[in-house]
Write a protein that holds these residues in place. Sequence first.
Motif, PDB file in Angstrom:
ATOM      1  N   ALA A   1      -9.155  48.346  20.035  1.00 18.14           N
ATOM      2  CA  ALA A   1      -9.699  49.558  20.296  1.00 18.14           C
ATOM      3  C   ALA A   1      -9.842  50.280  18.932  1.00 18.14           C
ATOM      4  N   LEU A   2      -8.764  49.714  18.123  1.00 23.66           N
ATOM      5  CA  LEU A   2      -8.907  50.796  16.684  1.00 23.66           C
ATOM      6  C   LEU A   2     -10.090  50.080  15.814  1.00 23.66           C
ATOM      7  N   ASP A   3      -9.978  48.571  15.957  1.00 23.99           N
ATOM      8  CA  ASP A   3     -11.162  48.038  15.286  1.00 23.99           C
ATOM      9  C   ASP A   3     -12.770  48.718  15.771  1.00 23.99           C
ATOM     10  N   ALA A   4     -12.873  48.691  16.967  1.00 25.37           N
ATOM     11  CA  ALA A   4     -14.204  49.098  17.590  1.00 25.37           C
ATOM     12  C   ALA A   4     -14.302  50.494  17.392  1.00 25.37           C
ATOM     13  N   ALA A   5     -13.320  51.575  16.894  1.00 28.02           N
ATOM     14  CA  ALA A   5     -13.333  52.679  16.718  1.00 28.02           C
ATOM     15  C   ALA A   5     -13.642  53.220  15.283  1.00 28.02           C
ATOM     16  N   GLY A   6     -13.373  52.068  14.513  1.00 27.03           N
ATOM     17  CA  GLY A   6     -13.411  52.165  12.941  1.00 27.03           C
ATOM     18  C   GLY A   6     -12.337  52.933  12.288  1.00 27.03           C
ATOM     19  N   LEU A   7     -11.183  52.901  13.040  1.00 30.90           N
ATOM     20  CA  LEU A   7      -9.916  53.563  12.426  1.00 30.90           C
ATOM     21  C   LEU A   7      -8.797  52.643  11.808  1.00 30.90           C
ATOM     22  N   ASP A   8      -8.705  52.746  10.701  1.00 35.12           N
ATOM     23  CA  ASP A   8      -7.654  51.818  10.070  1.00 35.12           C
ATOM     24  C   ASP A   8      -6.336  52.598   9.794  1.00 35.12           C
ATOM     25  N   PRO A   9      -5.212  52.623  10.720  1.00 31.22           N
ATOM     26  CA  PRO A   9      -4.009  53.446  10.453  1.00 31.22           C
ATOM     27  C   PRO A   9      -3.512  53.603   8.909  1.00 31.22           C
ATOM     28  N   ALA A  10      -3.603  52.315   8.450  1.00 31.90           N
ATOM     29  CA  ALA A  10      -3.063  51.968   7.016  1.00 31.90           C
ATOM     30  C   ALA A  10      -3.860  53.115   6.150  1.00 31.90           C
ATOM     31  N   THR A  11      -4.864  53.872   6.159  1.00 28.66           N
ATOM     32  CA  THR A  11      -5.587  54.583   5.337  1.00 28.66           C
ATOM     33  C   THR A  11      -5.396  55.764   5.546  1.00 28.66           C
ATOM     34  N   LEU A  12      -4.443  56.197   6.465  1.00 27.44           N
ATOM     35  CA  LEU A  12      -4.190  57.730   6.696  1.00 27.44           C
ATOM     36  C   LEU A  12      -3.057  58.063   5.980  1.00 27.44           C
ATOM     37  N   PRO A  13      -3.022  59.232   5.620  1.00 32.95           N
ATOM     38  CA  PRO A  13      -1.854  59.748   4.643  1.00 32.95           C
ATOM     39  C   PRO A  13      -0.542  59.099   4.726  1.00 32.95           C
ATOM     40  N   LYS A  14       0.002  59.179   6.307  1.00 32.40           N
ATOM     41  CA  LYS A  14       1.206  58.727   6.521  1.00 32.40           C
ATOM     42  C   LYS A  14       1.161  57.527   7.503  1.00 32.40           C
ATOM     43  N   ALA A  15       0.064  56.550   7.307  1.00 31.53           N
ATOM     44  CA  ALA A  15      -0.269  55.402   8.175  1.00 31.53           C
ATOM     45  C   ALA A  15       0.001  55.703   9.800  1.00 31.53           C
ATOM     46  N   GLU A  16       0.455  55.113  10.425  1.00 28.67           N
ATOM     47  CA  GLU A  16       0.551  55.484  11.748  1.00 28.67           C
ATOM     48  C   GLU A  16       1.670  56.542  12.190  1.00 28.67           C
ATOM     49  N   ARG A  17       2.385  57.196  11.239  1.00 28.96           N
ATOM     50  CA  ARG A  17       3.193  58.212  11.535  1.00 28.96           C
ATOM     51  C   ARG A  17       2.515  59.568  11.109  1.00 28.96           C
ATOM     52  N   THR A  18       1.059  59.726  10.831  1.00 32.15           N
ATOM     53  CA  THR A  18       0.377  60.575  10.443  1.00 32.15           C
ATOM     54  C   THR A  18       0.468  61.416  11.892  1.00 32.15           C
ATOM     55  N   HIS A  19       0.685  62.817  11.602  1.00 29.42           N
ATOM     56  CA  HIS A  19       0.415  63.656  12.896  1.00 29.42           C
ATOM     57  C   HIS A  19      -0.981  63.846  13.061  1.00 29.42           C
ATOM     58  N   VAL A  20      -1.399  64.092  14.224  1.00 33.20           N
ATOM     59  CA  VAL A  20      -2.657  64.508  14.752  1.00 33.20           C
ATOM     60  C   VAL A  20      -3.362  65.598  13.900  1.00 33.20           C
ATOM     61  N   ARG A  21      -2.409  66.769  13.806  1.00 33.91           N
ATOM     62  CA  ARG A  21      -2.870  67.757  13.408  1.00 33.91           C
ATOM     63  C   ARG A  21      -3.114  67.822  11.681  1.00 33.91           C
ATOM     64  N   ASP A  22      -2.768  66.585  11.088  1.00 33.19           N
ATOM     65  CA  ASP A  22      -3.097  66.275   9.833  1.00 33.19           C
ATOM     66  C   ASP A  22      -4.185  65.432   9.611  1.00 33.19           C
ATOM     67  N   LEU A  23      -4.998  65.300  10.542  1.00 34.12           N
ATOM     68  CA  LEU A  23      -6.276  64.184  10.613  1.00 34.12           C
ATOM     69  C   LEU A  23      -7.770  64.931  10.344  1.00 34.12           C
ATOM     70  N   GLU A  24      -8.042  64.623   9.489  1.00 35.01           N
ATOM     71  CA  GLU A  24      -9.412  65.230   9.403  1.00 35.01           C
ATOM     72  C   GLU A  24     -10.267  65.049  10.794  1.00 35.01           C
ATOM     73  N   ARG A  25     -11.446  65.989  10.952  1.00 32.19           N
ATOM     74  CA  ARG A  25     -12.140  65.778  12.209  1.00 32.19           C
ATOM     75  C   ARG A  25     -12.858  64.590  12.667  1.00 32.19           C
ATOM     76  N   LEU A  26     -13.316  63.708  11.797  1.00 33.28           N
ATOM     77  CA  LEU A  26     -14.060  62.362  11.999  1.00 33.28           C
ATOM     78  C   LEU A  26     -12.819  61.274  12.156  1.00 33.28           C
TER      79      LEU A  26
END
Length: 306
Positions: free
Chosen positions: A139-164
């Motif tokens: 599902a992540l691959d199909a959605a084009g989301l790599d958690p490793a690229t997020l500020p705190k990886a999978e521990r990033t809170h939703v409120r810290d995500l960009e809109r896209l």
Amino acid sequence: MDSPHGAAVTAGDLGLKGPRGWAFRDVTFSAGPGSLIAVEGPSGSGRTCLLLTLTGRMRPSEGHAETGGLRLPRRAAAVRRIAALGPVPGVSELDPALTVAEHLRERALLQRRYGGSLRGLLRPRRERAAAAGARIDAALDAAGLDPATLPKAERTHVRDLERLEALRLSVALALIGRPALIAVDDADLKLSDAERAEAWELLRALAADGTTVLAVCSGPAPKDAVTVRTGAPSTTGATNSTAGTAESTGSTAVNTGTTSTTGTTGTTGTTGTTGTDATEPADSTDTDTDTDDEGTADAFAATGRS
């Protein structure tokens, strides 16, 4: 019913009326499995209500519609089992207090409990965990989301995500259930031109892979989409509409009649976190609303997060 890889969607003279008038009316279009369907129109013109009606979450007042060969509203419960909601304000919003990993684990657990077979529930825990992990990764691959690229990886809170990024996460959560159709509200809202292009490219890729995509947009719809236009709110009642038909590779514009002050009607069941529901549609309940988004929130205030 259509192949699980995509659901055809058709509507004829479809309309939904609330206590203050028509949310939308005279919607007529046809789209094949694997289509990218874009619903465009001004705010308050019934776009979200149309999205929820075609996915079996709201009961139409007139006309007819089919999703995946299942007639609405009579087969609304079955439609909910094959049609998953992406982000819809007031209905399936992300929880800003949860992390990306928590959202993914929650959705995988709910999918296994409510969307899986009894045989799957009886499998050894290690096999169940491996299957859930594979679903999440796909599902992540199909959605084009790599958690490793997020500020705190999978521990990033939703409120810290960009809109896209939040849009991609919502799409990934919906895809965990492997639906035949995925519905996305406000697909291009608050996005820059570059981000808007990325969002449509994501939705176009999902459709190309076989999943039917139903998306509400604020800006112009892509030229290769089946376009359904909802009319601007007015006090003069509904006008005539133009029907259109398109397959997944074609483009067509479908005008719906203008509406009176927007209202919403009741739900036809609850929205589960996996896009599945084994219950039959409930009786419709009117809500008192002025806009499309407010109506959605009121109508589904009791459903919780999905």
